[in-house]
Design an enzyme around this catalytic site. Structure first.
Site, PDB file in Angstrom:
ATOM      1  N   CYS A 214      -3.916  11.661  -4.208  1.00 27.38           N
ATOM      2  CA  CYS A 214      -4.928  11.639  -3.139  1.00 27.38           C
ATOM      3  C   CYS A 214      -4.873  12.930  -2.308  1.00 27.38           C
ATOM      4  O   CYS A 214      -5.900  13.463  -1.914  1.00 27.38           O
ATOM      5  CB  CYS A 214      -4.707  10.464  -2.196  1.00 27.38           C
ATOM      6  SG  CYS A 214      -4.206   8.944  -2.962  1.00 27.38           S
ATOM      7  N   ASP A 215      -3.680  13.405  -2.003  1.00 25.30           N
ATOM      8  CA  ASP A 215      -3.536  14.439  -0.974  1.00 25.30           C
ATOM      9  C   ASP A 215      -3.021  15.797  -1.467  1.00 25.30           C
ATOM     10  O   ASP A 215      -2.998  16.760  -0.702  1.00 25.30           O
ATOM     11  CB  ASP A 215      -2.592  13.924   0.129  1.00 25.30           C
ATOM     12  CG  ASP A 215      -3.130  12.657   0.773  1.00 25.30           C
ATOM     13  OD1 ASP A 215      -4.356  12.551   0.894  1.00 25.30           O
ATOM     14  OD2 ASP A 215      -2.333  11.782   1.134  1.00 25.30           O
TER      15      ASP A 215
ATOM     16  N   CYS B  89       0.883   9.621  -1.558  1.00 32.54           N
ATOM     17  CA  CYS B  89       0.023   9.689  -2.744  1.00 32.54           C
ATOM     18  C   CYS B  89      -0.349  11.131  -3.077  1.00 32.54           C
ATOM     19  O   CYS B  89      -1.254  11.704  -2.466  1.00 32.54           O
ATOM     20  CB  CYS B  89      -1.232   8.856  -2.518  1.00 32.54           C
ATOM     21  SG  CYS B  89      -2.393   8.955  -3.879  1.00 32.54           S
TER      22      CYS B  89
END
Ligand code: NAP
Length: 307
Positions: free
Chosen positions: A134-135, A131
């Site tokens: 997200c990261d 992701c």
């Protein structure tokens, strides 16, 4: 006893909740641990009708949830760990608590697919991610590799150029599944390098508990080499979340629910919506449409049963 229980809180589940709630059925949505589904992990959605400037995925899915709650939908968090769909009413086990329902809408979506390398699995959360939204932030000024040749890989590669000093896209073929517009964006992005006909053989280095590089192989020449990498993003598709319905709901060999027409499954009163059944379109708008269909079918089923 619930009239309608909805598993999943992505675009499909939340839209089903809007329709079921507006029909006064007071649906209960089991949001799952990854509430919001795929949209909660995406950035700008440019192709959902009604938003000429685009809308961020997490905002879109949250808006639909609020809309459902305004009409009386209830949400609980947690994962479904077991189901009994062979008896009436259906029974759904949410983290140890059984809930009974007259109808069920399965909108549990699909989860990220991994390469399956031992080294990859060991380093998830330590440089390996599925992701970018997200990261990506953790790889500011770092070297990034993205694996895949579909729209997800293109989207992730483009997004990651906001952070990485360099982004390389590794794809096992020299043809892409990605749509032309998304592929063109990647091709024209000067920060992205393409490595085609190339596979990742190993993610380095589990013994250091962090990603330090990858071992690659060119499938045309057979040449193998290592490259330094800090962030390794896998974007090679998804696996439908149907394990808890195994042996009850008919699926295809990959686990996608088989539709029996409209939103119907092989079990009357159990309906499907979104990516858990749809391996072809998988768009926010088609998932929303499928959620609407499932809720309307649930309503008709309940009416026919005299509820
Ligand atoms: P996808 O279209 O199925 O593409 C998966 C890619 O991963 C393929 O290129 C495939 O290679 C590769 N792959 C699969 N298994 C692999 C393995 N074991 N090792 C190496 N490579 C592997 O999946 P997706 O990109 O997640 O897209 C899914 C759907 O969502 C599509 O309909 C897409 O259009 C849609 N989507 C849309 C947007 C958008 O419009 N904003 C964004 C993301 C996704 P091969 O080609 O060689 O099989």
């Amino acid at each position: 006893m619930r009239n309608v229980l909805i598993i999943g809180s992505g675009c499909a589940g939340n839209t089903a909740a809007v329709y079921a709630a507006r029909a006064n059925l007071r649906p209960l949505v089991v949001a799952g641990k990854h509430a919001g589904g795929q949209l909660s992990m995406t950035t700008l959605v440019e192709n959902f009708p009604g938003f000429p400037e685009g809308i961020n995925g997490p905002e879109l899915v949250e808006n639909i949830k609020k809309q459902a709650q305004n009409f009386g939908a209830e949400y609980i968090h947690g994962d479904v760990i077991d189901t009994d769909l062979l008896n009436h009413p259906f029974r759904i086990n949410v983290e140890g608590e059984w809930i009974e329902t007259r109808t069920l809408i399965i909108a549990s979506g699909a989860s990220a697919r991994w390469l399956g390398l031992d080294s990859e699995q060991k380093l998830i959360g330590h440089g390996v991610s599925s992701c970018a939204t997200c990261d990506g932030f953790f790889y500011r000024g770092k070297k990034i590799k993205v694996v895949g040749g579909g729209d997800s890989a293109m989207e992730e590669a483009n997004f990651l150029t906001r952070f990485g000093s360099e982004v390389a896209l590794v794809h096992r073929r020299d043809q892409f599944r990605a749509s032309k517009i998304m592929l063109d964006r990647v091709k024209h992005n000067p920060k992205i390098k393409m490595l085609t006909s190339t596979v990742v053989e190993e993610v380095l280095d589990p013994s250091q508990h962090t990603v330090t590089g990858v071992r690659l192989r060119n499938l045309t020449t057979g040449a193998a080499w290592e490259q330094e990498v800090d962030g390794f993003f896998v974007a090679i598709g998804h696996i439908p979340n149907t394990a808890v319905f195994k042996g009850q709901i008919d699926t295809d060999p990959d686990g996608y629910i088989l539709s029996k027409g409209g939103a119907r499954t092989n079990i009357p009163g159990v309906f499907h919506a979104g990516d858990v059944q749809d391996r072809l379109y998988r768009q926010a708008i088609t998932a929303a449409g499928a959620g609407c269909m499932a809720a309307m079918e649930a309503e008709r089923y309940l009416e026919a049963e005299g509820h």
